[in-house]
Design a protein around this motif. Structure first.
Motif, PDB file in Angstrom:
ATOM      1  N   ALA A   1       0.888  -1.161   0.000  1.00 46.09           N
ATOM      2  CA  ALA A   1       0.000   0.000   0.000  1.00 46.09           C
ATOM      3  C   ALA A   1       0.922   1.205   0.000  1.00 46.09           C
ATOM      4  N   PRO A   2       1.535   1.518  -1.153  1.00 39.87           N
ATOM      5  CA  PRO A   2       2.626   2.493  -1.204  1.00 39.87           C
ATOM      6  C   PRO A   2       2.257   3.881  -0.688  1.00 39.87           C
ATOM      7  N   VAL A   3       3.214   4.448   0.033  1.00 44.85           N
ATOM      8  CA  VAL A   3       3.083   5.818   0.505  1.00 44.85           C
ATOM      9  C   VAL A   3       4.294   6.601   0.015  1.00 44.85           C
TER      10      VAL A   3
ATOM     11  N   LYS B   1      10.467  10.271  -1.367  1.00 45.35           N
ATOM     12  CA  LYS B   1      10.764   8.863  -1.138  1.00 45.35           C
ATOM     13  C   LYS B   1       9.469   8.061  -1.147  1.00 45.35           C
ATOM     14  N   GLU B   2       9.586   6.814  -1.578  1.00 46.95           N
ATOM     15  CA  GLU B   2       8.421   5.929  -1.614  1.00 46.95           C
ATOM     16  C   GLU B   2       8.701   4.685  -0.781  1.00 46.95           C
TER      17      GLU B   2
ATOM     18  N   CYS C   1       8.851   3.557  10.300  1.00 49.15           N
ATOM     19  CA  CYS C   1      10.083   2.957  10.817  1.00 49.15           C
ATOM     20  C   CYS C   1      11.324   3.693  10.321  1.00 49.15           C
ATOM     21  N   ASN C   2      11.165   4.410   9.236  1.00 48.60           N
ATOM     22  CA  ASN C   2      12.268   5.203   8.698  1.00 48.60           C
ATOM     23  C   ASN C   2      12.216   6.646   9.165  1.00 48.60           C
TER      24      ASN C   2
ATOM     25  N   CYS D   1       0.489   7.048  -2.427  1.00 49.89           N
ATOM     26  CA  CYS D   1       1.051   7.445  -3.712  1.00 49.89           C
ATOM     27  C   CYS D   1      -0.007   7.418  -4.819  1.00 49.89           C
ATOM     28  N   GLY D   2      -1.035   6.634  -4.640  1.00 50.56           N
ATOM     29  CA  GLY D   2      -2.064   6.521  -5.672  1.00 50.56           C
ATOM     30  C   GLY D   2      -1.592   5.691  -6.833  1.00 50.56           C
TER      31      GLY D   2
END
Length: 75
Positions: free
Chosen positions: A42-44, A50-51, A60-61, A71-72
């Motif tokens: 479920a990309p953000v 950054k993705e 976590c980063n 990101c859609g």
């Protein structure tokens, strides 16, 4: 008997690999140690380009929910 031992050994290795992949799919660390995030795509995307594959990994980063969004789909 040797064939049974080989089968049991192979099953143990497979189970260990599955457990490891389910529980260590995250880059980064939290204060208490390494992050444990689900293997969900479920990309953000972050404000700085950054993705990450999901919100858990982004957090976590070091990113907060205010610093990323979905990101859609790009068609």
């Amino acid at each position: 008997m040797k064939r049974i031992k080989q089968t049991v050994s192979a099953l143990a290795v497979t189970a260990c690999a599955i457990f490891t992949s389910l529980n260590t799919n995250a880059a980064g660390t939290q204060q208490g140690g390494p992050c444990v995030c689900p293997q969900v795509y479920a990309p953000v995307c972050t404000y700085d380009g950054k993705e990450f594959s999901n919100a858990c990994i982004a957090e976590c980063n070091g990113y907060t929910a205010d610093e990323y969004e979905s990101c859609g789909l790009i068609i």
